[in-house]
Motif scaffolding. Structure first.
Motif, PDB file in Angstrom:
ATOM      1  N   TRP A  24       0.837  -1.207   0.000  1.00 19.58           N
ATOM      2  CA  TRP A  24       0.000   0.000   0.000  1.00 19.58           C
ATOM      3  C   TRP A  24       0.871   1.256   0.000  1.00 19.58           C
ATOM      4  N   LEU A  25       1.966   1.231   0.757  1.00 25.22           N
ATOM      5  CA  LEU A  25       2.832   2.401   0.849  1.00 25.22           C
ATOM      6  C   LEU A  25       3.491   2.724  -0.482  1.00 25.22           C
ATOM      7  N   ILE A  26       4.014   1.711  -1.181  1.00 24.90           N
ATOM      8  CA  ILE A  26       4.679   2.008  -2.448  1.00 24.90           C
ATOM      9  C   ILE A  26       3.684   2.502  -3.496  1.00 24.90           C
ATOM     10  N   SER A 181      23.735  15.092  12.497  1.00 24.93           N
ATOM     11  CA  SER A 181      23.600  13.941  11.614  1.00 24.93           C
ATOM     12  C   SER A 181      22.841  14.308  10.343  1.00 24.93           C
ATOM     13  N   GLN A 182      23.391  13.902   9.209  1.00 29.06           N
ATOM     14  CA  GLN A 182      22.686  14.099   7.929  1.00 29.06           C
ATOM     15  C   GLN A 182      21.480  13.169   7.836  1.00 29.06           C
ATOM     16  N   VAL A 183      21.599  12.018   8.453  1.00 36.54           N
ATOM     17  CA  VAL A 183      20.502  11.057   8.478  1.00 36.54           C
ATOM     18  C   VAL A 183      19.726  11.246   9.776  1.00 36.54           C
ATOM     19  N   ARG A 184      18.428  11.486   9.646  1.00 39.95           N
ATOM     20  CA  ARG A 184      17.559  11.627  10.816  1.00 39.95           C
ATOM     21  C   ARG A 184      16.624  10.419  10.881  1.00 39.95           C
ATOM     22  N   ILE A 185      16.430   9.916  12.090  1.00 40.03           N
ATOM     23  CA  ILE A 185      15.726   8.643  12.263  1.00 40.03           C
ATOM     24  C   ILE A 185      14.673   8.762  13.359  1.00 40.03           C
ATOM     25  N   VAL A 186      13.526   8.174  13.117  1.00 35.40           N
ATOM     26  CA  VAL A 186      12.465   8.072  14.112  1.00 35.40           C
ATOM     27  C   VAL A 186      11.895   6.657  14.060  1.00 35.40           C
ATOM     28  N   SER A 187      11.189   6.265  15.115  1.00 35.13           N
ATOM     29  CA  SER A 187      10.471   4.992  15.084  1.00 35.13           C
ATOM     30  C   SER A 187       8.982   5.257  15.158  1.00 35.13           C
ATOM     31  N   ALA A 188       8.212   4.346  14.566  1.00 40.49           N
ATOM     32  CA  ALA A 188       6.753   4.474  14.521  1.00 40.49           C
ATOM     33  C   ALA A 188       6.129   3.175  14.985  1.00 40.49           C
ATOM     34  N   VAL A 232      -5.385   0.352   7.002  1.00 43.17           N
ATOM     35  CA  VAL A 232      -3.964   0.416   6.679  1.00 43.17           C
ATOM     36  C   VAL A 232      -3.506   1.815   6.287  1.00 43.17           C
ATOM     37  N   LEU A 233      -4.375   2.607   5.678  1.00 41.28           N
ATOM     38  CA  LEU A 233      -3.980   3.943   5.243  1.00 41.28           C
ATOM     39  C   LEU A 233      -3.789   4.911   6.410  1.00 41.28           C
ATOM     40  N   GLU A 234      -4.351   4.598   7.569  1.00 40.12           N
ATOM     41  CA  GLU A 234      -4.193   5.482   8.726  1.00 40.12           C
ATOM     42  C   GLU A 234      -2.733   5.549   9.190  1.00 40.12           C
ATOM     43  N   PRO A 235      -2.111   4.429   9.566  1.00 40.50           N
ATOM     44  CA  PRO A 235      -0.705   4.541   9.972  1.00 40.50           C
ATOM     45  C   PRO A 235       0.198   5.001   8.836  1.00 40.50           C
ATOM     46  N   LEU A 236      -0.126   4.609   7.587  1.00 34.79           N
ATOM     47  CA  LEU A 236       0.720   5.051   6.470  1.00 34.79           C
ATOM     48  C   LEU A 236       0.715   6.567   6.345  1.00 34.79           C
ATOM     49  N   SER A 237      -0.435   7.201   6.534  1.00 31.46           N
ATOM     50  CA  SER A 237      -0.467   8.669   6.492  1.00 31.46           C
ATOM     51  C   SER A 237       0.381   9.238   7.623  1.00 31.46           C
ATOM     52  N   GLY A 238       0.401   8.530   8.763  1.00 32.06           N
ATOM     53  CA  GLY A 238       1.257   8.961   9.868  1.00 32.06           C
ATOM     54  C   GLY A 238       2.730   8.830   9.543  1.00 32.06           C
ATOM     55  N   TYR A 239       3.123   7.700   8.941  1.00 32.94           N
ATOM     56  CA  TYR A 239       4.529   7.505   8.584  1.00 32.94           C
ATOM     57  C   TYR A 239       4.988   8.578   7.588  1.00 32.94           C
ATOM     58  N   PHE A 259       0.812   5.597  16.339  1.00 30.53           N
ATOM     59  CA  PHE A 259      -0.240   5.914  15.373  1.00 30.53           C
ATOM     60  C   PHE A 259      -1.380   4.914  15.535  1.00 30.53           C
ATOM     61  N   GLY A 260      -2.547   5.443  15.838  1.00 31.08           N
ATOM     62  CA  GLY A 260      -3.696   4.568  16.036  1.00 31.08           C
ATOM     63  C   GLY A 260      -4.994   5.329  15.838  1.00 31.08           C
ATOM     64  N   PRO A 261      -6.121   4.636  15.943  1.00 28.71           N
ATOM     65  CA  PRO A 261      -7.425   5.269  15.741  1.00 28.71           C
ATOM     66  C   PRO A 261      -7.815   6.131  16.929  1.00 28.71           C
ATOM     67  N   LEU A 262      -8.969   6.770  16.854  1.00 31.59           N
ATOM     68  CA  LEU A 262      -9.470   7.581  17.951  1.00 31.59           C
ATOM     69  C   LEU A 262      -9.641   6.715  19.196  1.00 31.59           C
ATOM     70  N   ALA A 263      -9.502   7.335  20.361  1.00 30.99           N
ATOM     71  CA  ALA A 263      -9.432   6.599  21.621  1.00 30.99           C
ATOM     72  C   ALA A 263     -10.655   5.731  21.890  1.00 30.99           C
ATOM     73  N   ASN A 264     -11.814   6.129  21.366  1.00 31.94           N
ATOM     74  CA  ASN A 264     -13.039   5.369  21.648  1.00 31.94           C
ATOM     75  C   ASN A 264     -13.316   4.269  20.623  1.00 31.94           C
ATOM     76  N   GLN A 265     -12.405   4.060  19.710  1.00 33.79           N
ATOM     77  CA  GLN A 265     -12.649   3.078  18.643  1.00 33.79           C
ATOM     78  C   GLN A 265     -12.082   1.711  19.026  1.00 33.79           C
ATOM     79  N   ASN A 266     -12.689   1.092  20.003  1.00 29.76           N
ATOM     80  CA  ASN A 266     -12.302  -0.243  20.430  1.00 29.76           C
ATOM     81  C   ASN A 266     -13.464  -1.201  20.211  1.00 29.76           C
ATOM     82  N   HIS A 267     -13.217  -2.247  19.455  1.00 28.95           N
ATOM     83  CA  HIS A 267     -14.267  -3.210  19.141  1.00 28.95           C
ATOM     84  C   HIS A 267     -13.697  -4.619  19.237  1.00 28.95           C
TER      85      HIS A 267
END
Length: 365
Positions: A24-26, A181-188, A232-239, A259-267
């Motif tokens: 999906w990302l590519i 650093s020329q390279v900047r790194i984060v984790s998701a 799947v598009l939710e975390p990808l938009s975050g990345y 990266f996750g859905p709104l706090a009340n979206q538990n099913h």
């Protein structure tokens, strides 16, 4: 802020590009005009989103094992990426019990191989390393885990992702100085991702569509387990947003983000299956919760995403109804017109972007 303008004509390396999220990302990156290269293994499932969409024709498709440090370094230095998204992983919890050494090797040493290759890269680069929501030491409390909560997990997969986070933090502090650093790194960190094109083993949506498309009953191992399901598009938009923000703000270098859905979206799993069944005919399932069908699975795990909202202006777009609807519509489209499925993927990305724009999100403006 418009994501297209940042990725157009940029060299982007995606590891794990043949997988569910990677494919999906590519596709999204190519829509924005990026020059995409992928590092990954042959797809693990058949069918696979990558293959049914014939995606190898439009990217630089490198079949390299993420555990092969020499080949990873050679590829990174040859591609000279402006952006790196590291998704390659052994991503299945139940498989991690069967193959713990492979899981640890892939998820920890594979991540270190990417970091080591970037250590020898001397050009500006924004790198997002994707781990998992399961990197946290899950005590099944009712509130979401924050980025500074304890890491770890009871199963090999979760523990390997927690260990990967420790390796990322260590390598950044040791070899990628924050302000030089020329390279900047984060984790998701994200999880409970659903959407079209996932045929992985032991995942509830693939289990449903594979069973129902053959007029079979789907087995529910833990129907009462609650999850914050997200498309799947939710975390990808975050990345993507995180990668762009990292370019402009060195203070984000070294930071982890949820990266996750709104706090009340538990099913529950059962609620998800029931909602999916609204879009299918002749559906059925069996409750196996009283039978011993496998190793430990968590009952509740969700993330606190306040940091992404505060620092990135990112928030989820879709509610539960739209999340399930998009997922079901993708699979129905595939089983009706498999040769046209790439168009369905592209159309859903555009639809998601439209939803985000209507919601007034910065990345979609």
């Amino acid at each position: 802020m418009n994501l297209d303008s940042y990725f157009k004509n940029k060299k982007v390396l995606v590891t794990g590009h043949t997988g569910f999220k990677g494919s999906w990302l590519i596709t999204w990156l190519q829509l924005m005009g990026a020059e995409v290269a992928g590092i990954g293994l042959d797809p693990l499932s058949s069918p696979s989103h990558f293959e049914v969409g014939n995606m190898k024709e439009s990217i630089r498709d490198l079949r390299i094992d993420i555990r092969d440090s020499v080949s990873i370094e050679k590829a990174v230095l040859e591609i000279k990426p402006d952006f790196v998204f590291h998704l390659a992983a052994q991503a299945l919890v139940r498989k991690s019990y069967l193959n713990p050494l492979e899981t640890w090797d892939t998820n920890v040493m594979g991540t270190l191989n990417v970091l080591e290759a970037l250590r020898k890269y001397d050009s500006p680069c924004s790198c997002v390393i994707i781990t998992s929501d399961k990197c946290y030491d899950n005590v099944e409390w009712i509130w979401g885990y924050r980025e500074n909560d304890a890491l770890g997990g009871p199963d090999p997969y979760s523990a390997s992702k927690g260990a990967a986070e420790l390796a990322i933090k260590s390598h950044i502090k040791s070899y990628f100085p924050k302000h030089s650093s020329q390279v900047r790194i984060v984790s998701a960190r994200a999880g409970n991702v659903i959407g079209g094109g996932d045929w992985s083993e032991d995942r509830i949506i693939p289990d449903c569509v594979k069973a129902w498309s053959s007029n079979q009953s789907v087995d529910l191992r833990n129907p009462n387990a609650t999850r914050p399901w997200q498309h799947v598009l939710e975390p990808l938009s975050g990345y993507l947003t995180l990668a762009v923000k990292l370019l402009a703000n060195p203070e984000l270098h070294g930071e982890p983000f949820n990266f996750g859905p709104l706090a009340n979206q538990n099913h529950s799993v059962l609620e998800l299956v029931q909602k999916m069944s609204e879009y299918w005919d002749m559906v059925k399932w069996r409750d196996l919760s009283k039978e011993k069908t496998g190793p430990y699975e968590s009952g509740l795990l969700k993330l606190n995403c306040d940091k992404a909202l505060a620092l990135l202006k990112w928030t989820a777009v879709l509610g539960f109804e739209d999340t399930v609807k998009l997922t079901a519509e993708w699979y129905k489209s595939y089983y009706r017109h498999p040769n046209d499925i790439l168009k369905t993927t592209v159309d859903q990305i555009k639809q998601y972007q439209s939803f985000a724009k209507n919601k007034g999100l910065e990345w979609a403006s």
